[in-house]
Design an enzyme around this catalytic site. Structure first.
Site, PDB file in Angstrom:
ATOM      1  CE  LYS A 133      29.628 -63.876  58.564  1.00 14.53           C
ATOM      2  NZ  LYS A 133      28.500 -64.636  58.064  1.00 14.53           N
ATOM      3  CD  GLU A 154      17.287 -87.622  58.946  1.00 10.98           C
ATOM      4  OE1 GLU A 154      17.424 -88.085  60.102  1.00 10.98           O
ATOM      5  OE2 GLU A 154      17.883 -88.060  57.949  1.00 10.98           O
ATOM      6  NE  ARG A 186      33.031 -71.868  60.156  1.00  6.01           N
ATOM      7  CZ  ARG A 186      33.247 -70.635  59.705  1.00  6.01           C
ATOM      8  NH1 ARG A 186      32.583 -70.193  58.649  1.00  6.01           N
ATOM      9  NH2 ARG A 186      34.107 -69.850  60.286  1.00  6.01           N
ATOM     10  CB  THR A 195      26.283 -66.693  60.310  1.00  4.81           C
ATOM     11  OG1 THR A 195      26.691 -65.377  60.679  1.00  4.81           O
ATOM     12  CG2 THR A 195      26.280 -66.821  58.802  1.00  4.81           C
ATOM     13  CG  ASP A 250      21.876 -61.939  55.840  1.00  5.39           C
ATOM     14  OD1 ASP A 250      22.342 -62.168  56.975  1.00  5.39           O
ATOM     15  OD2 ASP A 250      22.338 -62.423  54.803  1.00  5.39           O
ATOM     16  CE1 TYR A 283      21.490 -88.103  58.974  1.00  5.20           C
ATOM     17  CE2 TYR A 283      22.373 -90.326  59.123  1.00  5.20           C
ATOM     18  CZ  TYR A 283      22.273 -89.108  58.445  1.00  5.20           C
ATOM     19  OH  TYR A 283      22.936 -88.928  57.278  1.00  5.20           O
TER      20      TYR A 283
HETATM   21  N1  DSN Z   1      32.085 -65.061  54.279  1.00  2.52           N
HETATM   22  C1  DSN Z   1      31.243 -64.155  55.025  1.00  2.52           C
HETATM   23  C2  DSN Z   1      31.926 -62.869  55.301  1.00  2.52           C
HETATM   24  O1  DSN Z   1      33.129 -62.877  55.396  1.00  2.52           O
HETATM   25  O2  DSN Z   1      31.270 -61.859  55.454  1.00  2.52           O
HETATM   26  C3  DSN Z   1      29.951 -63.917  54.371  1.00  2.52           C
HETATM   27  O3  DSN Z   1      29.455 -65.081  53.862  1.00  2.52           O
END
Ligand code: DSN
Length: 418
Positions: A231, A56, A237, A228, A201, A54
Site C-alpha cells: 500500500k 521452507e 503485494r 501489508t 495493524d 522452494y
Molecule cells: N483490501 C484492502 C483495502 O483496500 O484496504 C484491505 O484488505
C-alpha cells in the site's frame, strides 16, 4: 512491449489483458488508497528466477538445498524491514496482510480467547473480527467504535471499560478506512492494564510511518505490528510481522507461520520486498510520504468547500471517506461507476452507522498514495477533487472530464521517477 515479448509469442489472450491493464493504469488516475505503483526494480524482482525455488524454513535453517541466494535475499529483507520500523524482529514471509494477521492471532492466542479490535463499519478490517470470517469461529472478537464520527475520536473510556470486563489477550489497533491518527499511548495503557498484547495493524499507513509522515506505534510501546507491503509502503503485494523487543513473541510468530500455517515462502516476492524496503530507506521516500499526506489534505479542502461530509471531518493521513449519498444524493456504487467512466478509480465504502448496504453504501473511499507516486502535487490534487465533485454533481461524466483525467495522467507517467 519488450517486457511481455515471450507472452506475446505464446499466449495472446493473457498478453492482451496485460497490455490492457498497463494502459488502464497509465491513462487513469488510481485513487484506491490501498494501491500504489511499484518501481521497475520491484517488478524485475517479482519476475525473477526466485519464483522457481522452494525454501521452507528460515535463513540458515531450511528443509531444502540450494539456498545460497535465497538466504541472502531473506536476510536483507529482514534487516531492511527492521531498520525501517525500528523493530528487533521481522518475519517477511506472510503472503499478504490477512495471512499476517491470522498468523499473529494463532501465535498469541488459544481458541476461545478474546481480541478487542476496531469495528469494520468504523474503519476496521475484515480480519479484525468481522462475522463473515472463519476467525470468528475460533476466537472471540469484541469491537470498539468511534465516539464522535464527525471528529473520529475513539471512545477510549468505553474501550477501557469493555477491556476490563472481557479481559482480551490482544488489544488491536489499526484500520483500513479510518482517516485519522490513533492515540497510541491510550491503546498501550489499556492493553497493559488488562495484561493484553498491544498489536497495531499498520497495513494502510506503513509507508507513512517508514517515511516519517505518521507516528511509529513502537515509539508508544506497541508490542507487535502486522502490515501489508504493497500500500503506502509501495512494495510488492505481500505481508510482514514486526516486533518491538520480544524474542519470545518473535519465536512464536516464526513457528506459527511456518510450519504452522504457510508452506514454502514466495522468494521472488521476498526479493521484491527487499528492493522496495531499500527504496523506502532513501531520503526521497520521506518526501514522498509527506507529499501523500499533503495531497490528501488538499483534496479534503475541496470536499469541505463543496460541503461534502467526510467521516471524521477530513483527513490526517492518505485517505478520505466521503458520505456522497448524504451530501450529493449519489450512492457509493453509483459514484464508483460514474468516476470509473471518467477514468478515476476508487471504491465504494460503508460509512459509520450507514443506513445502506455494503454493495451499495453511502460512501466512497479514496486516497493519494498512487497518484503521489506519479508526481502529482497539491494543485493537481485539488483539480482532481474538483473534477470528481463535478462528475458526482452532474451525475453524468462530461467527456471533457475523461479527457482531462487522461491529460493529467499522461503528464505524470508512472515510471518517470524510478
Ligand atoms: N483490501 C484492502 C483495502 O483496500 O484496504 C484491505 O484488505
Amino acid at each position: 512491449m519488450d517486457f511481455y515479448s515471450h507472452i506475446y509469442e505464446q499466449d495472446t489472450e493473457i498478453y492482451e489483458a496485460l497490455v490492457g491493464e498497463d494502459k488502464r493504469e497509465a491513462d487513469g488516475l488510481e485513487l484506491i488508497p490501498s494501491e500504489n505503483y511499484v518501481s521497475r526494480a520491484v517488478k524485475e524482482a517479482m519476475a525473477s528466477s526466485l519464483t522457481n525455488k522452494y525454501s521452507e524454513g528460515y535463513p540458515g535453517k531450511r528443509y531444502y538445498g540450494g539456498q545460497e541466494f535465497t538466504d541472502k535475499v531473506e536476510v536483507l529483507a529482514i534487516d531492511r524491514a527492521k531498520r525501517l520500523f525500528n523493530a528487533v524482529y521481522a518475519n517477511v514471509q506472510p503472503l499478504g496482510g490477512a495471512n499476517a494477521n491470522i498468523a499473529m492471532y494463532f501465535a498469541l492466542l488459544e481458541p476461545g480467547d478474546t481480541i478487542l479490535g476496531m469495528d469494520l463499519s468504523h474503519g476496521g478490517h475484515l480480519t479484525h473480527g468481522h462475522p463473515v470470517t472463519y476467525l470468528t469461529k475460533i476466537f472471540n472478537f469484541v469491537r470498539y467504535k468511534m465516539k464522535d464520527i464527525e471528529t473520529g475520536e475513539i471512545d477510549y473510556d468505553q474501550m477501557r471499560k469493555t477491556a476490563k470486563e472481557i479481559k482480551p489477550k490482544i488489544v488491536l489497533a489499526g484500520y483500513s478506512a479510518y482517516p485519522r491518527e490513533l492515540d497510541y499511548a491510550k491503546f498501550v495503557d489499556i492493553a497493559r492494564e488488562v495484561g493484553a498484547v498491544a498489536v497495531m495493524d499498520i497495513a494502510h499507513i506503513a509507508g507513512l510511518i517508514a517515511g516519517g509522515a505518521a507516528k511509529n506505534p513502537f515509539d508508544y510501546g506497541f508490542d507487535l505490528m502486522t502490515t501489508t507491503t504493497h500500500k503506502t509502503l509501495r512494495g510488492p503485494r505481500g505481508g510482514m510481522i514486526l516486533t518491538r523487543d520480544s524474542e519470545d513473541l518473535a519465536k512464536r510468530i516464526d513457528k506459527t507461520l511456518f510450519p504452522g500455517l504457510q508452506g514454502g515462502p514466495h522468494m521472488h516476492q521476498i526479493a521484491a520486498k527487499a528492493v522496495s524496503f531499500k527504496e523506502a530507506l532513501q531520503p526521497s521516500f520521506k518526501t514522498y510520504a509527506s507529499q501523500v499526506v499533503a495531497n490528501a489534505a488538499a483534496m479534503a479542502d475541496v470536499y469541505k468547500a463543496g460541503n461534502v461530509r467526510m467521516i471524521t471531518g477530513g483527513t490526517s493521513n492518505h485517505l478520505i471517506l466521503a458520505d456522497v449519498y448524504g451530501s450529493l444524493g449519489v450512492t457509493g456504487d453509483e459514484a464508483e461507476k460514474l468516476l470509473d467512466e471518467a477514468g478515476i478509480t476508487l471504491n465504494k465504502n460503508m460509512i459509520a452507522n450507514d443506513p445502506r448496504r455494503p454493495m451499495d453504501p453511502s460512501g466512497i473511499r479514496f486516497g493519494t498514495p498512487a497518484m503521489t507516486t506519479r508526481g502529482l502535487t497539491e494543485a493537481d490534487s485539488r483539480r482532481v477533487a474538483e473534477l470528481m465533485l463535478e462528475v458526482l454533481t452532474k451525475k453524468t461524466p462530461p467527456p471533457r472530464a475523461k479527457e482531462e483525467v487522461i491529460a493529467i495522467a499522461r503528464a505524470h507517467p508512472i515510471h518517470e521517477r524510478f
